[in-house]
Design a protein around this motif. Structure first.
Motif, PDB file in Angstrom:
ATOM      1  N   GLU A 112       0.869  -1.195   0.000  1.00  0.00           N
ATOM      2  CA  GLU A 112       0.000   0.000   0.000  1.00  0.00           C
ATOM      3  C   GLU A 112       0.897   1.234   0.000  1.00  0.00           C
ATOM      4  O   GLU A 112       1.788   1.358   0.842  1.00  0.00           O
ATOM      5  N   ASP A 113       0.699   2.125  -0.982  1.00  0.00           N
ATOM      6  CA  ASP A 113       1.579   3.288  -1.102  1.00  0.00           C
ATOM      7  C   ASP A 113       1.129   4.471  -0.263  1.00  0.00           C
ATOM      8  O   ASP A 113       1.887   5.409  -0.056  1.00  0.00           O
ATOM      9  N   ASP A 146      -2.869  -3.377  -2.575  1.00  0.00           N
ATOM     10  CA  ASP A 146      -3.635  -2.229  -3.062  1.00  0.00           C
ATOM     11  C   ASP A 146      -3.664  -2.245  -4.591  1.00  0.00           C
ATOM     12  O   ASP A 146      -2.702  -2.642  -5.240  1.00  0.00           O
ATOM     13  N   MET A 162      -4.212   0.474  -6.701  1.00  0.00           N
ATOM     14  CA  MET A 162      -3.511   1.612  -7.297  1.00  0.00           C
ATOM     15  C   MET A 162      -2.160   1.799  -6.638  1.00  0.00           C
ATOM     16  O   MET A 162      -2.075   2.255  -5.505  1.00  0.00           O
ATOM     17  N   LYS A 221     -12.417   0.366  -0.427  1.00  0.00           N
ATOM     18  CA  LYS A 221     -12.157   1.446   0.539  1.00  0.00           C
ATOM     19  C   LYS A 221     -13.333   2.418   0.543  1.00  0.00           C
ATOM     20  O   LYS A 221     -13.880   2.684  -0.522  1.00  0.00           O
TER      21      LYS A 221
HETATM   22 CA    CA Z   1      -2.790   3.309  -3.544  1.00  0.00          CA
END
Ligand code: CA
Length: 231
Positions: free
Chosen positions: A9-10, A53, A55, A105
């Motif tokens: 997850e970024d 995640d 993205m 989310k």
């Molecule tokens: Ca993301």
């Protein structure tokens, strides 16, 4: 053994919040914010499950998922995808890409924990093959179990508990994990009911005065040993 999760997850704040909650739920968590680095890490040291995640900078979550599914070593690696998109289309694409489950989310950390547990539970080979451990033998299809030459008389819950233990020797399980694995999380049971069932299972498997293979781990739970020591 504590299940090891790789969280990809970024978004740093979200990653931190999830890590906190997952660790509190009893998982060991490693967090990585970049897709390419995550792929390398998975190959180097495969976790028990990946929380991925959608993205991500560089390689997208969906692409990582596809790549993992193409490799024989990671083909069956459990994956839970996270996404901000709620479109039915994307959900299907995610599952098509090979994710085991999918969270949109925003979601509650408790729900993620429940999904992860369910995916991990399904991931453990639950086939109908016979289980053997030390002098124990269990036939899931026929619902019969033996210790040495003696057939064990087990109720349905004791049978499931024994099956769970035989498939995962030496691993320490908390009462909550055993409740989850043997009864399912929909069961409204107190962790203390696990103690009652363990007592019954012990009575059945040690009926002839054999050494007890079930180890009580103080303040944690129980483990099943393949080489019980006589006391
Ligand atoms: Ca993301």
């Amino acid at each position: 053994m504590i299940p090891r999760l790789l969280l990809v997850e970024d978004e740093a704040a979200l990653a931190e919040m999830l890590r906190y909650n997952l660790e509190r739920a009893g998982f060991a968590v490693e967090a990585i914010g970049d897709g390419a680095a995550a792929l390398e890490r998975i190959v180097e040291r495969p976790p028990d499950l990946v929380v991925l995640d959608w993205m991500l900078p560089g390689v997208s979550g969906l692409e990582i998922c596809r790549r993992l599914r193409r490799r024989p070593e990671t083909k069956a690696l459990p994956i839970v995808m996270l996404t901000a998109r709620g479109e039915e289309d994307d959900r299907l694409r995610g599952l098509d890409g090979g994710a085991d489950d999918y969270m949109v989310k925003p979601f509650s950390p408790a729900e993620l924990v429940a999904r992860i547990r369910a995916v991990l539970r399904r991931a453990v080979p639950a086939g109908d093959g016979e289980l053997r451990l030390g002098e124990f033998r269990l036939d899931p299809a026929g619902h019969r179990a033996w210790r040495g030459g003696r057939e064990l008389s087990l109720g349905a819950v004791e049978f499931r508990l024994l099956r769970h233990f035989l498939a995962r020797p030496e691993r320490v399980f908390s009462r909550g994990q055993l409740l989850d694995a043997v009864w399912g999380r929909e069961a409204a049971l107190e962790p203390r009911s696990v103690d009652v069932q363990i007592k019954r299972l012990r009575a059945a498997i040690n009926a002839a005065g054999e050494p007890d293979p079930i180890r009580t781990v103080r303040a944690v739970g129980y483990a099943f040993s393949s080489k019980p020591a006589a006391t």
